[in-house]
Design a protein around this motif. Structure first.
Motif, PDB file in Angstrom:
ATOM      1  N   GLY A  55       0.926  -1.115  -0.261  1.00  0.00           N
ATOM      2  CA  GLY A  55       0.196  -0.196   0.354  1.00  0.00           C
ATOM      3  C   GLY A  55       1.071   0.908   0.090  1.00  0.00           C
ATOM      4  O   GLY A  55       0.215   2.136   0.322  1.00  0.00           O
ATOM      5  N   ALA A  56       2.583   0.965   0.005  1.00  0.00           N
ATOM      6  CA  ALA A  56       2.729   2.563  -0.238  1.00  0.00           C
ATOM      7  C   ALA A  56       2.684   3.470  -1.339  1.00  0.00           C
ATOM      8  O   ALA A  56       2.139   2.709  -2.588  1.00  0.00           O
ATOM      9  CB  ALA A  56       4.463   2.162  -0.234  1.00  0.00           C
ATOM     10  N   ILE A  57       2.900   4.289  -1.549  1.00  0.00           N
ATOM     11  CA  ILE A  57       2.502   5.589  -2.520  1.00  0.00           C
ATOM     12  C   ILE A  57       4.118   5.787  -3.016  1.00  0.00           C
ATOM     13  O   ILE A  57       5.027   5.602  -2.156  1.00  0.00           O
ATOM     14  CB  ILE A  57       1.971   6.845  -1.952  1.00  0.00           C
ATOM     15  CG1 ILE A  57       0.082   6.371  -0.807  1.00  0.00           C
ATOM     16  CG2 ILE A  57       1.610   8.029  -2.693  1.00  0.00           C
ATOM     17  CD1 ILE A  57       0.166   7.918  -0.878  1.00  0.00           C
ATOM     18  N   ILE A  58       3.856   6.502  -4.533  1.00  0.00           N
ATOM     19  CA  ILE A  58       4.750   6.351  -4.991  1.00  0.00           C
ATOM     20  C   ILE A  58       5.800   7.622  -5.333  1.00  0.00           C
ATOM     21  O   ILE A  58       4.651   8.035  -5.712  1.00  0.00           O
ATOM     22  CB  ILE A  58       5.788   4.944  -6.078  1.00  0.00           C
ATOM     23  CG1 ILE A  58       4.831   3.901  -5.798  1.00  0.00           C
ATOM     24  CG2 ILE A  58       7.089   5.976  -6.884  1.00  0.00           C
ATOM     25  CD1 ILE A  58       5.935   3.497  -5.018  1.00  0.00           C
ATOM     26  N   ILE A  59       6.054   8.509  -5.049  1.00  0.00           N
ATOM     27  CA  ILE A  59       6.421   9.933  -4.643  1.00  0.00           C
ATOM     28  C   ILE A  59       8.100   9.904  -5.714  1.00  0.00           C
ATOM     29  O   ILE A  59       9.173   9.053  -5.363  1.00  0.00           O
ATOM     30  CB  ILE A  59       6.803  10.656  -4.156  1.00  0.00           C
ATOM     31  CG1 ILE A  59       5.654  10.560  -2.936  1.00  0.00           C
ATOM     32  CG2 ILE A  59       7.110  12.353  -4.102  1.00  0.00           C
ATOM     33  CD1 ILE A  59       5.068  11.017  -1.239  1.00  0.00           C
ATOM     34  N   ASP A  60       7.542  10.674  -7.090  1.00  0.00           N
ATOM     35  CA  ASP A  60       9.001  11.238  -7.725  1.00  0.00           C
ATOM     36  C   ASP A  60       9.515  12.287  -7.632  1.00  0.00           C
ATOM     37  O   ASP A  60       8.949  12.743  -8.661  1.00  0.00           O
ATOM     38  CB  ASP A  60       8.650  10.176  -9.490  1.00  0.00           C
ATOM     39  CG  ASP A  60       9.909  10.115 -10.202  1.00  0.00           C
ATOM     40  OD1 ASP A  60      11.005  10.854  -9.828  1.00  0.00           O
ATOM     41  OD2 ASP A  60       9.660   9.781 -11.465  1.00  0.00           O
ATOM     42  N   ASN A  61      10.793  12.820  -7.009  1.00  0.00           N
ATOM     43  CA  ASN A  61      11.128  13.457  -6.885  1.00  0.00           C
ATOM     44  C   ASN A  61      11.977  13.991  -8.326  1.00  0.00           C
ATOM     45  O   ASN A  61      12.701  15.134  -7.969  1.00  0.00           O
ATOM     46  CB  ASN A  61      11.408  13.434  -5.620  1.00  0.00           C
ATOM     47  CG  ASN A  61      10.956  13.196  -4.477  1.00  0.00           C
ATOM     48  OD1 ASN A  61       9.969  13.994  -4.306  1.00  0.00           O
ATOM     49  ND2 ASN A  61      11.579  12.997  -2.556  1.00  0.00           N
ATOM     50  N   THR A  62      12.074  13.276  -8.790  1.00  0.00           N
ATOM     51  CA  THR A  62      12.949  13.707 -10.091  1.00  0.00           C
ATOM     52  C   THR A  62      12.171  14.292 -10.874  1.00  0.00           C
ATOM     53  O   THR A  62      12.714  14.763 -12.178  1.00  0.00           O
ATOM     54  CB  THR A  62      13.742  12.248 -10.898  1.00  0.00           C
ATOM     55  OG1 THR A  62      12.514  11.245 -10.852  1.00  0.00           O
ATOM     56  CG2 THR A  62      14.368  11.532  -9.095  1.00  0.00           C
ATOM     57  N   LYS A  63      11.166  14.576 -10.932  1.00  0.00           N
ATOM     58  CA  LYS A  63      10.700  15.236 -11.917  1.00  0.00           C
ATOM     59  C   LYS A  63       9.831  16.481 -11.464  1.00  0.00           C
ATOM     60  O   LYS A  63       9.529  17.517 -12.026  1.00  0.00           O
ATOM     61  CB  LYS A  63       8.716  14.011 -12.275  1.00  0.00           C
ATOM     62  CG  LYS A  63       9.101  13.057 -12.024  1.00  0.00           C
ATOM     63  CD  LYS A  63       8.045  12.877 -13.522  1.00  0.00           C
ATOM     64  CE  LYS A  63       8.130  11.492 -14.017  1.00  0.00           C
ATOM     65  NZ  LYS A  63       8.953  10.710 -14.983  1.00  0.00           N
TER      66      LYS A  63
END
Length: 65
Positions: A55-63
């Protein structure tokens, strides 16, 4: 609202990718000691991590920027 753990994708100074796992209270639990040359490499590591951290949320800080 129920908070879920987060897995963040970040880019190191050497332009390689790494992941950070944050608990539902947004405190850092773990940062990967390994870097990945490609975005696909870090996404593969996240797949393995999500098997453990359901259930973890993915956050892409590279964008950002």
């Amino acid at each position: 609202m129920i908070r879920k753990p987060k897995i963040e994708i970040n880019k190191a100074k050497n332009k390689e990718f790494f992941l950070t796992l944050k608990a539902s209270n947004n405190k850092k639990v773990m940062t990967s000691g390994e870097t990945y040359k490609t975005l696909q490499g870090v996404k593969n590591a996240i797949k393995a991590t999500k098997k453990i951290i359901k259930g973890a949320i993915i956050i892409d800080n590279t964008k950002k920027n």
